[in-house]
Design a protein around this motif. Structure first.
Motif, PDB file in Angstrom:
ATOM      1  N   PRO A 180      -1.401   7.946 -12.007  1.00 16.34           N
ATOM      2  CA  PRO A 180      -0.299   8.929 -12.071  1.00 16.34           C
ATOM      3  C   PRO A 180      -0.391   9.881 -10.890  1.00 16.34           C
ATOM      4  CG  PRO A 180      -1.961   9.391 -13.740  1.00 16.34           C
ATOM      5  CD  PRO A 180      -2.319   8.062 -13.159  1.00 16.34           C
ATOM      6  N   ILE A 181       0.653   9.905 -10.075  1.00 17.85           N
ATOM      7  CA  ILE A 181       0.580  10.636  -8.812  1.00 17.85           C
ATOM      8  C   ILE A 181       0.489  12.141  -9.033  1.00 17.85           C
ATOM      9  CG2 ILE A 181       3.065  10.851  -8.454  1.00 17.85           C
ATOM     10  CD1 ILE A 181       0.350  10.045  -5.820  1.00 17.85           C
TER      11      ILE A 181
ATOM     12  N   ALA B 174      -3.549   4.824   0.622  1.00 18.95           N
ATOM     13  CA  ALA B 174      -2.311   5.291  -0.009  1.00 18.95           C
ATOM     14  C   ALA B 174      -1.126   4.498   0.541  1.00 18.95           C
ATOM     15  CB  ALA B 174      -2.116   6.774   0.235  1.00 18.95           C
ATOM     16  N   MET B 175      -0.228   4.132  -0.347  1.00 23.99           N
ATOM     17  CA  MET B 175       0.961   3.380   0.038  1.00 23.99           C
ATOM     18  C   MET B 175       2.173   4.313   0.034  1.00 23.99           C
ATOM     19  SD  MET B 175      -0.040   0.312   0.685  1.00 23.99           S
ATOM     20  CE  MET B 175       1.535  -0.537   0.703  1.00 23.99           C
ATOM     21  N   ILE B 176       2.971   4.248   1.094  1.00 25.41           N
ATOM     22  CA  ILE B 176       4.169   5.082   1.208  1.00 25.41           C
ATOM     23  C   ILE B 176       5.402   4.190   1.076  1.00 25.41           C
ATOM     24  CG2 ILE B 176       5.456   6.714   2.620  1.00 25.41           C
ATOM     25  CD1 ILE B 176       2.762   7.765   1.730  1.00 25.41           C
TER      26      ILE B 176
ATOM     27  N   VAL C  47      -0.945   5.433  -5.326  1.00 28.64           N
ATOM     28  CA  VAL C  47      -2.394   5.258  -5.166  1.00 28.64           C
ATOM     29  C   VAL C  47      -2.920   4.446  -6.346  1.00 28.64           C
ATOM     30  CG1 VAL C  47      -2.815   7.329  -3.795  1.00 28.64           C
ATOM     31  CG2 VAL C  47      -2.771   7.509  -6.260  1.00 28.64           C
ATOM     32  N   ARG C  48      -3.962   3.703  -6.088  1.00 30.83           N
ATOM     33  CA  ARG C  48      -4.571   2.865  -7.126  1.00 30.83           C
ATOM     34  C   ARG C  48      -6.074   3.128  -7.197  1.00 30.83           C
ATOM     35  NH1 ARG C  48      -1.013  -1.075  -8.855  1.00 30.83           N
ATOM     36  NH2 ARG C  48       0.872  -1.279  -7.561  1.00 30.83           N
ATOM     37  N   ASP C  49      -6.623   2.888  -8.380  1.00 30.62           N
ATOM     38  CA  ASP C  49      -8.066   3.085  -8.558  1.00 30.62           C
ATOM     39  C   ASP C  49      -8.811   1.849  -8.069  1.00 30.62           C
ATOM     40  OD1 ASP C  49      -7.670   1.178 -10.480  1.00 30.62           O
ATOM     41  OD2 ASP C  49      -7.887   2.540 -12.184  1.00 30.62           O
ATOM     42  N   ALA C  50     -10.122   1.826  -8.332  1.00 30.22           N
ATOM     43  CA  ALA C  50     -10.958   0.721  -7.843  1.00 30.22           C
ATOM     44  C   ALA C  50     -10.561  -0.613  -8.457  1.00 30.22           C
ATOM     45  CB  ALA C  50     -12.425   1.019  -8.128  1.00 30.22           C
ATOM     46  N   ASN C  51      -9.961  -0.557  -9.649  1.00 29.79           N
ATOM     47  CA  ASN C  51      -9.551  -1.792 -10.322  1.00 29.79           C
ATOM     48  C   ASN C  51      -8.145  -2.230  -9.922  1.00 29.79           C
ATOM     49  OD1 ASN C  51     -11.998  -1.814 -11.774  1.00 29.79           O
ATOM     50  ND2 ASN C  51     -11.128  -0.396 -13.308  1.00 29.79           N
TER      51      ASN C  51
END
Length: 677
Positions: free
Chosen positions: A496-497, A459-461, A487-491
């Motif tokens: 959407p947070i 996760a990026m803050i 947050v990002r998926d595997a790709n």
């Protein structure tokens, strides 16, 4: 001899010095390292303690002076009594010895003198012949037993000497000298001292107890007034029912009651105005249905808590034909009639909205296709009736889309438009139900992604929504920023947070996720050289967890950061579902030294008059309230009232994303605590 003024002053000073010394020692016992003078400590004490000490000191001063004067009077009395007594003794004994002075060696002389001297009241007796030669001398030692030396030093009793001449016939035969013994005077004086001191101390104790009772009765109303002032500060406009009997305090209590009542009425009046303005802001002025702004809020809240349901999008296809055939007023009448009939649909869990112009929407929590079909058929029948009335058979079409916890709100509107276009291809007033296509991932994919984010610390803050205080326009200063999670998926695609946290709550992972996010924020702030206040968003499930609170307290302490830099946030909609839990969390946060914040606040979610019970420090207004302020006549008044009430309740108001220059200038002029752009 009368005791001089210097002696009286010395005794009083000694006694007062000892009392003050004891008082200072007792006051400094709790913290001996504090070298604050006694007078300064006296000013910092409560009024009751100040009055008690002051009156006690006055009593001690008066008592000391009276006591010393009383002891001196007793000493003077004993002194005079001693002088009279030895004179009487010398006269009577001289008369008794005179007949025997013819023979100076007569043993009866010593016998008679011993008989009187042995009583112990005399220090010395001397019998002299006519030439001054000493015939008999009887003496007692100077020692005074049982009397403290300081009493003898401060209250001296001088020895008295009486002289009597002895004669035989007409000739003087000798002289008798009798000197008093002050020991008995000292004993009587000491006994009197102890007796007087005992009763004086009992009187002092009784006076202090009486003073305590009187002070408590007198100052109790002040405590009630203090509590009332604190209640007013907290937004509770209480009234003192039992007015104090002291005239001055009674007057203050009446003034406080008057002020509390007036402020309470003002708040109540502002709340009524706020409710009216808020209702106007959320409703379409023509049909009185909820507007699209409220639809967006409701659908976001429904998705955030994982509700299942459907949205029915309704659009009138060709209102221009109605205008052409029956005039512009007929269109307004048609829309009003349709809205009225829509509100009378015989279905529960349904909310109706008018968006813009010819667009309407119906939101329902029904997830059964048969129930949704029944609702759509009722609307279809209603459209057919209105079509006959306004001579336009093909009035509208409906697109229906379902939503669930994993739905992404960005996909809702395109799906509704697509379903509506499909309905137009069917028949007049038709509807089309589109299968759920609002989620880009399956539930199991969501769970796997959430676990991966936690396990890989991916996760990026980022710190966004930096709010500045513009009280000093030349030098605005940063008062709050928000810790935003990406947050990002595997790709590598951004997720959407809102949906991400909603799905985490569905899989009971939200508390673990919140701990993970909070720790990352604390670590980032610890690396900053001059950290600014930060809002950290939490879920309702986390703040309700005792385990999470315990962990949070330890994490804040271990971070080494000032708790005052942290504001823990919950959305107003989530807090409204369990105000008691949020209130308890706010109290817990204050105990840590941190702050609590209500995010996306609007008065229709939580009434302003309830803010006083939540123990919050900040509210961040919903973005819709601070957008296009001047274009809506209700928004300026509504924001003014919220700001005014928040100021009375000592709650700081923040506004976010004031991108429009006119909106920013208005918010700056309104004096909000912080504005982000």
């Amino acid at each position: 001899m009368v005791l001089d003024l210097a002696c009286l002053t010395a005794v009083a000073q000694v006694m007062l010095a000892r009392l003050l010394d004891d008082a200072v020692k007792q006051l400094s016992h709790a913290d001996s390292s504090l070298m604050i003078p006694f007078i300064m400590r006296l000013f910092l004490m409560s009024l009751s303690k100040q009055l008690l000490i002051l009156l006690t000191l006055i009593f001690l001063i008066v008592f000391s002076v009276n006591f010393v004067m009383s002891m001196d009077n007793i000493r003077s009395y004993l002194q005079g009594e001693s002088e009279v007594h030895v004179q009487d003794t010398a006269t009577s004994l001289g008369l008794s010895l005179s007949p025997h002075m013819a023979d100076e060696t007569d043993p009866i002389l010593r016998t008679m003198m011993n008989a009187i001297f042995d009583t112990g009241y005399y220090k010395e007796m001397r019998l002299l012949d006519v030439d001054g030669n000493e015939l008999i001398r009887l003496t007692n030692p100077d020692e005074v037993r049982g009397v403290p030396s300081w009493l003898i030093r401060f209250f001296p009793i001088e020895t008295a000497t009486a002289v009597s001449e002895l004669s035989t016939g007409w000739n003087i035969a000798g002289t008798l000298q009798v000197t008093s013994n002050p020991g008995y005077g000292y004993l009587k004086l000491y006994e009197q001292f102890k007796s007087t001191l005992k009763f004086s101390l009992l009187i002092l104790l009784g006076a202090i107890l009486l003073l305590l009772v009187v002070l408590r009765m007198t100052l109790r109303p002040l405590k009630a007034i203090t509590e009332q002032a604190n209640d007013i500060s907290a937004g509770k406009f209480t009234v003192i029912e039992n007015l104090p009997w002291t005239r001055e305090v009674r007057s203050v209590a009446k003034s406080m009651n008057s002020m509390s009542t007036k402020i309470g009425k003002t708040i109540h009046h502002l709340n009524l105005r706020l409710d009216k303005l808020n209702d106007n802001l959320n409703r379409d002025p023509l049909t009185n249905l909820l507007n699209q702004q409220m639809f967006n809020v409701d659908i976001k809240q429904a998705l955030s808590i994982g509700e299942f349901g459907h949205v029915i999008y309704i659009k009138f296809d060709d209102l221009s034909a109605v205008v052409k055939n029956q005039g512009k007023n007929a269109v307004d009448a048609l829309l009003i009639d349709f809205a009225s009939q829509l509100q009378q649909l015989p279905f529960a869990n349904v909310r109706n909205y008018r968006w813009y112009g010819s667009e309407f929407a119906v939101q329902t929590t029904d997830s059964n296709i048969e129930d949704i079909t029944q609702i759509a058929e009722h609307i279809q029948a209603l459209a057919s009736e209105l079509g006959q009335q306004y001579e336009h058979s093909d009035l509208l079409h409906m697109g229906i889309v379902s939503y669930e916890r994993s739905s992404e709100i960005e996909r809702l509107m395109p799906a509704l438009i697509e379903a509506y276009e499909q309905a137009r291809l069917i028949e007049a007033n038709a509807f089309y139900i589109k299968e759920n296509t609002l989620s880009s991932m399956t539930e199991m994919s969501w769970k796997a992604t959430i676990e991966q984010v936690i396990n890989t610390d991916s996760a990026m803050i980022t710190f966004t929504n930096q709010a500045y205080n513009y009280s000093d326009k030349a030098k605005p200063h940063l008062v709050m920023r928000e810790a935003f999670t990406e947050v990002r998926d595997a790709n590598g695609d951004l997720l959407p947070i809102g949906t991400f946290f909603s799905m985490a709550e569905a899989f009971d992972l939200v508390e673990t996720l919140d701990k993970h996010i909070v720790q990352k924020v604390l670590d980032l702030m610890a690396k900053e050289s001059n950290p600014a206040p930060v809002t950290i968003n939490l879920s309702l499930a986390s703040i309700a967890s005792a385990d999470f609170r315990q962990w949070l307290g330890k994490a804040v302490i271990q971070s080494g950061l000032s708790p005052a830099l942290l504001a823990f946030s919950v959305t107003a909609y989530a807090a409204a579902k369990d105000l008691d839990t949020f209130t308890n969390f706010s109290i817990f946060v204050r105990q840590l030294g941190a702050h609590s914040l209500l995010k996306r606040y609007s008065s229709d979610v939580i009434p302003v008059n309830l803010l006083k019970d939540l123990h919050i420090d900040y509210i961040r207004l919903a973005r819709d309230l601070t957008t296009d302020i001047r274009s809506n006549t209700n928004k300026p008044d509504l924001l003014d009232i919220i700001q005014e009430i928040a100021r009375l309740l000592e709650v700081r108001v923040l506004a976010e994303s004031a991108k429009d220059e006119q909106d920013f200038l208005w918010l700056q002029q309104a004096g909000l605590f912080g504005i982000s752009r």
